[in-house]
Motif scaffolding. Structure first.
Motif, PDB file in Angstrom:
ATOM      1  N   ASN A   1       0.808  -1.223   0.000  1.00  0.00           N
ATOM      2  CA  ASN A   1       0.000   0.000   0.000  1.00  0.00           C
ATOM      3  C   ASN A   1       0.842   1.274   0.000  1.00  0.00           C
TER       4      ASN A   1
ATOM      5  N   ALA B   1      -5.575   0.747  -2.553  1.00  0.00           N
ATOM      6  CA  ALA B   1      -4.834  -0.442  -2.151  1.00  0.00           C
ATOM      7  C   ALA B   1      -5.798  -1.559  -1.769  1.00  0.00           C
TER       8      ALA B   1
ATOM      9  N   VAL C   1      -3.311   4.378  -2.182  1.00  0.00           N
ATOM     10  CA  VAL C   1      -1.903   4.027  -2.328  1.00  0.00           C
ATOM     11  C   VAL C   1      -1.078   5.266  -2.004  1.00  0.00           C
TER      12      VAL C   1
END
Length: 305
Positions: free
Chosen positions: A46, A73, A79
């Motif tokens: 992530n 993510a 992300v």
């Protein structure tokens, strides 16, 4: 918890003859690291950390950073994207940069530069290698189980699948016992021949095709950073000297930690095939492999959506 993919992209790519890290080699002009990022995100990573030269930030943000921030993510959150700069400003004051030195100080220095933005377990990779979907699945599962100290992991590949017919390659040659890394040495001039045989030209010895090698797909807990700092400073004091091309390499650092009894490294084996671009002549083969993967549905038409 943030699980980071650290991409080492500050290298000059001198043997390839150009900036191979940003060569649009995919069927829709994807750069090779975009496949690593896509595979890592779908495995559970992530956070993406780019280790680059400072002058590359605007370009990298345009190529990858901008659209990555819009991705979700696997854990449902956004992300995260960070940049770390590998330049001489992070070199300790006791060391004087030799006149004429432009090359970064290698992979230990690259990962060390990412220490200010990595806040959890991390997988570190080369920007110009394709590791395969399976590599990120298995290393992510291992990373989230790593204790805070004393253990690390790596994805190993068979030497026969990582050499080039177009010139010699440098590989971390591994000794593995019971799934654990016992030793790793840097072989700097490995040649693959048309008959499939392999030779370490620097040491004039044959190498078995199924020899396990490191392709710099390592997994570490954050506790690795003090060890990296100590190893890098020792390298500058004892090995670097006035050599304008001296590099401080992760496989050798890991080996030193293992021999000192400070690190145990599990070796994971990916079911996928590695490929990369060491030389310009490798480009056509890599492009064909990526086209095949898209056609087979391994990747969508666009990695950026």
């Amino acid at each position: 918890m943030k699980v980071s993919l650290v991409i080492m992209a500050a290298g000059l790519g001198s043997r390839y003859g150009g900036s191979k890290q940003v060569d649009g080699i995919g069927p829709h002009h994807e750069i090779l690291m975009e496949y690593s990022i896509y595979d890592a995100i779908r495995a559970g990573f992530n956070k993406i950390v780019f280790v680059i030269k400072p002058e590359m930030e605007e370009m990298m943000e345009r190529l990858c950073g901008g659209y990555l921030r819009k991705k979700t993510a696997k854990d449902g959150g956004p992300v995260e994207v960070s940049y770390a700069f590998q330049d001489f400003s992070s070199v300790p004051d006791f060391y004087t940069i030799p006149e004429g030195r432009t090359k970064p100080f290698g992979t230990v220095h690259a990962l060390l530069c990412a220490g200010t933005v990595v806040d959890g377990p991390c997988c570190v990779i080369n920007a110009d290698d394709y590791y395969g979907i399976d590599a990120y699945r298995i290393i992510y599962d291992e990373l989230v189980r790593l204790p805070e100290d004393g253990k690390a992991t790596m994805v190993g590949y068979s030497l026969k699948n990582t050499a080039s017919l177009h010139g010699t390659v440098s590989r971390g040659v591994c000794t593995v016992e019971d799934g654990k890394l016992v030793a790793v040495r840097e072989a700097l001039k490995i040649q693959l021949y048309e008959d499939g045989s392999l030779k370490d030209l620097a040491e004039d010895r044959a190498l078995a095709p199924d020899t396990v090698v490191s392709m710099n797909c390592w997994g570490f807990a954050p506790s690795i950073f003090p060890a990296l700092q100590a190893y890098f400073e020792n390298f500058l004091r004892n090995e670097a000297g006035d050599n304008i091309k001296a590099e401080c390499m992760l496989p050798l650092m890991v080996d030193t930690q293992m021999q000192a009894g400070k690190l145990e490294v599990s070796v994971l084996h990916s079911a996928d095939r590695w490929f990369g671009m060491t030389y310009q002549e490798d480009r056509e083969t890599v492009a064909a492999e990526l086209r095949r993967l898209h056609e087979e549905g391994v990747y969508p038409e666009s990695l950026r959506e």
